[in-house]
Design a protein around this motif. Structure first.
Motif, short mmCIF file in Angstrom:
data_model
loop_
_atom_site.label_atom_id
_atom_site.label_comp_id
_atom_site.label_asym_id
_atom_site.label_seq_id
_atom_site.Cartn_x
_atom_site.Cartn_y
_atom_site.Cartn_z
N SER A 1 12.66 -30.80 43.23
CA SER A 1 11.77 -29.77 43.76
C SER A 1 11.49 -28.75 42.67
O SER A 1 12.10 -28.76 41.61
CB SER A 1 12.38 -29.09 44.99
OG SER A 1 13.61 -28.45 44.63
N GLY A 2 10.58 -27.84 42.96
CA GLY A 2 10.17 -26.85 41.99
C GLY A 2 8.88 -27.25 41.31
O GLY A 2 8.33 -28.34 41.56
N ARG A 3 8.38 -26.38 40.44
CA ARG A 3 7.10 -26.63 39.79
C ARG A 3 7.17 -26.36 38.30
O ARG A 3 7.89 -25.48 37.84
CB ARG A 3 6.01 -25.74 40.40
CG ARG A 3 5.71 -26.01 41.86
CD ARG A 3 4.35 -25.44 42.25
NE ARG A 3 4.18 -24.04 41.85
CZ ARG A 3 2.98 -23.43 41.78
NH1 ARG A 3 1.88 -24.11 42.02
NH2 ARG A 3 2.91 -22.15 41.45
N ILE A 4 6.37 -27.13 37.55
CA ILE A 4 6.18 -26.92 36.12
C ILE A 4 4.69 -26.68 35.91
O ILE A 4 3.87 -27.56 36.18
CB ILE A 4 6.65 -28.13 35.30
CG1 ILE A 4 8.12 -28.43 35.60
CG2 ILE A 4 6.45 -27.88 33.81
CD1 ILE A 4 8.60 -29.76 35.04
N ILE A 5 4.35 -25.49 35.47
CA ILE A 5 2.96 -25.10 35.28
C ILE A 5 2.68 -24.96 33.80
O ILE A 5 3.40 -24.25 33.08
CB ILE A 5 2.64 -23.76 35.98
CG1 ILE A 5 3.12 -23.78 37.44
CG2 ILE A 5 1.15 -23.44 35.89
CD1 ILE A 5 2.44 -24.79 38.31
N PHE A 6 1.63 -25.64 33.32
CA PHE A 6 1.24 -25.52 31.92
C PHE A 6 -0.22 -25.13 31.85
O PHE A 6 -1.09 -25.85 32.33
CB PHE A 6 1.46 -26.85 31.18
CG PHE A 6 1.10 -26.80 29.72
CD1 PHE A 6 1.80 -25.99 28.84
CD2 PHE A 6 0.04 -27.56 29.22
CE1 PHE A 6 1.45 -25.93 27.49
CE2 PHE A 6 -0.30 -27.51 27.89
CZ PHE A 6 0.41 -26.70 27.02
N GLN A 7 -0.49 -23.97 31.28
CA GLN A 7 -1.84 -23.43 31.18
C GLN A 7 -2.54 -23.46 32.55
O GLN A 7 -3.65 -23.97 32.70
CB GLN A 7 -2.65 -24.19 30.13
CG GLN A 7 -2.10 -23.98 28.71
CD GLN A 7 -3.08 -24.38 27.64
OE1 GLN A 7 -3.66 -25.46 27.71
NE2 GLN A 7 -3.26 -23.54 26.64
N ASP A 8 -1.83 -22.93 33.53
CA ASP A 8 -2.34 -22.78 34.90
C ASP A 8 -2.56 -24.11 35.62
O ASP A 8 -3.23 -24.15 36.66
CB ASP A 8 -3.65 -21.96 34.92
CG ASP A 8 -3.45 -20.56 34.37
OD1 ASP A 8 -2.41 -19.94 34.67
OD2 ASP A 8 -4.33 -20.08 33.63
N ARG A 9 -1.99 -25.17 35.11
CA ARG A 9 -2.12 -26.49 35.76
C ARG A 9 -0.75 -27.00 36.13
O ARG A 9 0.18 -26.96 35.31
CB ARG A 9 -2.81 -27.47 34.81
CG ARG A 9 -2.95 -28.87 35.39
CD ARG A 9 -3.79 -29.74 34.49
NE ARG A 9 -3.95 -31.09 35.02
CZ ARG A 9 -4.72 -32.03 34.47
NH1 ARG A 9 -5.41 -31.75 33.38
NH2 ARG A 9 -4.81 -33.23 35.01
N ASP A 10 -0.60 -27.48 37.35
CA ASP A 10 0.67 -28.03 37.80
C ASP A 10 0.84 -29.43 37.21
O ASP A 10 0.10 -30.35 37.55
CB ASP A 10 0.70 -28.10 39.34
CG ASP A 10 2.09 -28.40 39.89
OD1 ASP A 10 2.91 -28.97 39.15
OD2 ASP A 10 2.35 -28.08 41.06
#
Length: 235
Positions: free
Chosen positions: A55-64
């Motif tokens: 679970s959780g999120r990884i966001i790179f340059q406002d993209r999941d």
């Protein structure tokens, strides 16, 4: 640029990460420090798509990018220098470097520009461009691994334990190159056990222990933190 939010990860039934948070801003160098088995490489594997988190999120340059395929993540601008280097020993320096750009369209189109960049940063690689990588020293191979990652013109460069197995003088030289790389506008996430050297390169740092972030602060404050001094700096 990179935001990790409440990340949890496991290998099968073995839980490794608990609610990990971390952030790297544009043109910033950030360190992630901790002992062996803390979960540092697991976190890297989640970021680059080699392990899908629970679970959780990884966001790179406002993209999941959570759970995306590795080749898609690389094309977005994240490049990894793995701990084991994973070079092609029977190929030359130049051939290894080309492999860092060949499969990324925008990088392939700027191949000559990429060579100019990495040969400026690592002049010895230009001198040894025709030499087979397997005949070179461990320090030189580490430089090749970093240079190969830069051939794709990454926005974020992740280095997983780059100092492992290198003598102190080579570590100092390599880390000085990281400062130059950041000056070229590349954000850096440095994963390290060598806290003393690592804190000299980054602006901020996180300490990961037993799968949890236990400290986060500026590099100056971490250098003077009682727990860091006792557990990692031998003071």
């Amino acid at each position: 640029m990179l935001k990790i939010e409440s990340l949890n990860a496991a290998y099968g039934r073995i839980r490794v990460l608990w609610d990990v948070f971390l952030e790297v801003n544009e043109k910033e160098a950030v360190g992630l420090f901790g002992p062996n088995g803390a979960g540092k490489t697991t976190l890297v594997n989640c970021i680059v798509g080699l392990l899908r988190p629970i679970s959780g999120r990884i966001i790179f340059q406002d993209r999941d990018i959570t759970g995306m395929e590795t080749h898609e993540i690389v094309k977005l601008g994240i490049s990894l220098v793995p701990q084991e280097r994973e070079l092609f020993p029977g190929m030359t320096v130049e051939e290894n470097l080309r492999a860092g750009a060949n499969y990324i369209p925008h990088a392939r189109a700027r191949m000559n520009e990429a060579f100019d960049l990495v040969f400026t940063l690592f002049p010895i690689l230009k001198e040894r461009s025709r030499q087979k990588v397997g005949t070179m020293s461990g320090g030189q191979q580490r430089m090749i691994a970093v240079a190969r990652a830069l051939m794709s013109f990454p926005k974020l460069l992740i280095l997983d334990e780059p100092s492992v197995g290198l003598q102190p003088s080579i570590v100092s030289e390599l880390f000085s190159k990281l400062r130059e790389i950041k000056d070229h506008g590349v954000s850096i996430l440095l994963i390290e056990q060598n806290v003393k050297q690592g804190l000299k390169v980054v602006e901020r740092g996180y300490v990961l222990e037993n799968g949890r972030i236990v400290l986060q602060d500026s590099s100056a404050n971490l250098m003077n933190h009682g727990h860091v001094k006792k557990a990692y700096l031998g003071l």
